[in-house]
Design a protein around this motif. Sequence first.
Motif, PDB file in Angstrom:
ATOM      1  N   THR A   2       1.055  -1.273  -0.119  1.00 10.57           N
ATOM      2  CA  THR A   2       0.049  -0.033   0.020  1.00 10.57           C
ATOM      3  C   THR A   2       0.860   1.301   0.107  1.00 10.57           C
ATOM      4  O   THR A   2       1.713   1.269   0.583  1.00 10.57           O
ATOM      5  CB  THR A   2      -0.952  -0.005   1.444  1.00 10.57           C
ATOM      6  OG1 THR A   2      -1.619  -1.151   1.342  1.00 10.57           O
ATOM      7  CG2 THR A   2      -1.803   1.328   1.259  1.00 10.57           C
ATOM      8  N   HIS A   3       0.490   2.358  -0.787  1.00 10.14           N
ATOM      9  CA  HIS A   3       1.298   3.424  -0.925  1.00 10.14           C
ATOM     10  C   HIS A   3       0.713   4.183   0.532  1.00 10.14           C
ATOM     11  O   HIS A   3      -0.023   3.887   1.000  1.00 10.14           O
ATOM     12  CB  HIS A   3       0.590   4.465  -2.064  1.00 10.14           C
ATOM     13  CG  HIS A   3       0.966   4.022  -3.435  1.00 10.14           C
ATOM     14  ND1 HIS A   3       2.416   4.184  -3.818  1.00 10.14           N
ATOM     15  CD2 HIS A   3       0.418   3.277  -4.324  1.00 10.14           C
ATOM     16  CE1 HIS A   3       2.415   3.844  -5.049  1.00 10.14           C
ATOM     17  NE2 HIS A   3       1.181   3.167  -5.303  1.00 10.14           N
ATOM     18  N   TYR A   5      -0.110   7.106   2.522  1.00 14.33           N
ATOM     19  CA  TYR A   5      -0.903   8.353   2.374  1.00 14.33           C
ATOM     20  C   TYR A   5      -1.183   8.920   3.456  1.00 14.33           C
ATOM     21  O   TYR A   5      -1.346   8.546   4.686  1.00 14.33           O
ATOM     22  CB  TYR A   5      -2.395   7.636   1.650  1.00 14.33           C
ATOM     23  CG  TYR A   5      -2.936   6.551   2.760  1.00 14.33           C
ATOM     24  CD1 TYR A   5      -3.824   6.984   3.396  1.00 14.33           C
ATOM     25  CD2 TYR A   5      -2.677   5.401   2.354  1.00 14.33           C
ATOM     26  CE1 TYR A   5      -4.549   6.092   4.510  1.00 14.33           C
ATOM     27  CE2 TYR A   5      -3.232   4.257   3.342  1.00 14.33           C
ATOM     28  CZ  TYR A   5      -4.109   4.530   4.177  1.00 14.33           C
ATOM     29  OH  TYR A   5      -4.725   3.669   5.048  1.00 14.33           O
ATOM     30  N   ASP A  39      -6.856   0.546   3.896  1.00 12.66           N
ATOM     31  CA  ASP A  39      -5.789   0.021   3.133  1.00 12.66           C
ATOM     32  C   ASP A  39      -5.996  -1.032   2.007  1.00 12.66           C
ATOM     33  O   ASP A  39      -5.563  -0.687   0.845  1.00 12.66           O
ATOM     34  CB  ASP A  39      -4.742  -0.715   4.302  1.00 12.66           C
ATOM     35  CG  ASP A  39      -4.099   0.127   5.044  1.00 12.66           C
ATOM     36  OD1 ASP A  39      -3.962   1.267   4.652  1.00 12.66           O
ATOM     37  OD2 ASP A  39      -3.447  -0.504   6.067  1.00 12.66           O
ATOM     38  N   ARG A  40      -7.042  -1.713   2.187  1.00  8.51           N
ATOM     39  CA  ARG A  40      -7.567  -2.704   1.071  1.00  8.51           C
ATOM     40  C   ARG A  40      -8.059  -1.688  -0.103  1.00  8.51           C
ATOM     41  O   ARG A  40      -7.914  -1.999  -1.160  1.00  8.51           O
ATOM     42  CB  ARG A  40      -8.629  -3.727   1.378  1.00  8.51           C
ATOM     43  CG  ARG A  40      -8.210  -4.791   2.311  1.00  8.51           C
ATOM     44  CD  ARG A  40      -8.953  -5.908   2.475  1.00  8.51           C
ATOM     45  NE  ARG A  40     -10.319  -5.592   3.397  1.00  8.51           N
ATOM     46  CZ  ARG A  40     -10.606  -5.434   4.604  1.00  8.51           C
ATOM     47  NH1 ARG A  40      -9.523  -5.897   5.205  1.00  8.51           N
ATOM     48  NH2 ARG A  40     -11.745  -4.870   5.233  1.00  8.51           N
ATOM     49  N   VAL A  42      -7.138   1.328  -0.819  1.00 12.67           N
ATOM     50  CA  VAL A  42      -6.123   1.823  -1.607  1.00 12.67           C
ATOM     51  C   VAL A  42      -5.306   1.110  -2.437  1.00 12.67           C
ATOM     52  O   VAL A  42      -4.971   1.319  -3.464  1.00 12.67           O
ATOM     53  CB  VAL A  42      -5.185   2.534  -0.504  1.00 12.67           C
ATOM     54  CG1 VAL A  42      -3.793   3.023  -1.369  1.00 12.67           C
ATOM     55  CG2 VAL A  42      -5.741   3.763   0.243  1.00 12.67           C
ATOM     56  N   LEU A  43      -5.230  -0.358  -1.728  1.00 13.11           N
ATOM     57  CA  LEU A  43      -4.330  -1.245  -2.829  1.00 13.11           C
ATOM     58  C   LEU A  43      -5.288  -1.698  -3.781  1.00 13.11           C
ATOM     59  O   LEU A  43      -4.724  -1.721  -5.056  1.00 13.11           O
ATOM     60  CB  LEU A  43      -4.282  -2.580  -1.842  1.00 13.11           C
ATOM     61  CG  LEU A  43      -3.322  -3.752  -2.385  1.00 13.11           C
ATOM     62  CD1 LEU A  43      -1.983  -3.011  -2.756  1.00 13.11           C
ATOM     63  CD2 LEU A  43      -3.337  -4.740  -1.388  1.00 13.11           C
ATOM     64  N   ASN A  46      -4.573   0.653  -6.830  1.00 12.32           N
ATOM     65  CA  ASN A  46      -3.185   0.909  -6.986  1.00 12.32           C
ATOM     66  C   ASN A  46      -2.872   1.318  -8.373  1.00 12.32           C
ATOM     67  O   ASN A  46      -1.861   2.307  -8.560  1.00 12.32           O
ATOM     68  CB  ASN A  46      -2.422  -0.451  -6.599  1.00 12.32           C
ATOM     69  CG  ASN A  46      -0.707  -0.322  -6.312  1.00 12.32           C
ATOM     70  OD1 ASN A  46      -0.553   0.593  -5.459  1.00 12.32           O
ATOM     71  ND2 ASN A  46      -0.128  -0.943  -6.878  1.00 12.32           N
TER      72      ASN A  46
END
Length: 228
Positions: A2-3, A5, A39-40, A42-43, A46
């Motif tokens: 994950t980036h 952020y 997080d999921r 954002v992923l 991607n």
Amino acid sequence: MTHAYQLIRSRKRKTLGIRIRDAEIQVRAPAGVSRDEIDRFVLSRNDWINRHLSHQREQLSRYQIQINQGGRVMLDGRWLALEWQRAARNDVRQLPEQLKLTLSARVRREEREAVRALLQQWFRVEAEARLIPRCQELAQITGLIPASISIGSWRARWGQCSSKGEIGLNWRLLQLEPRLQDYVILHELCHLQQMNHGPRFHALLAHHCPAHIQLRAELAQYTVCLNW
């Protein structure tokens, strides 16, 4: 992976959203959503994030001003070298290839911040002297006469037109080539007759600015110039 952020939570927000500005990721989320779910999310975005980060990093590299000794500032679509020194009073001198600033010896704030503030003040004064008369000239040519013209400072738009017929122009327009400055002014003047972006607005804009589609695409490259 994950980036990294910045997370902004809001009780009023109902959905997750991502915004990328200056090559930095900002995630907005409802107050009750867990970090794992964020997080999921954002992923899952991607590929979209990577495309936008790559584009914005390229734009920053090409168009971002650099407030440091020997840095650069854009004026009328041209890069000018930036230099400053201490002196008795604040001043900005425009030379053919350079902006030369002097900072008052009494200034106590961090130098780069003082230079930024002095530059912004100088740009605003220049905008008053140049953009307002140009808007008045284009208004006379087009017959689209605003109730008033003023200079503003916004980070998300180059100009605006109110329902009262008031035109506002961002001082940051002076960074752009004159033909792009004119495009923005004509765009706002056309809103005096059409307060939307429908077919009639685009027909009016095409009448007064036949190259508006190309100019709009060019203008999009300079968004980073709004961010200082």
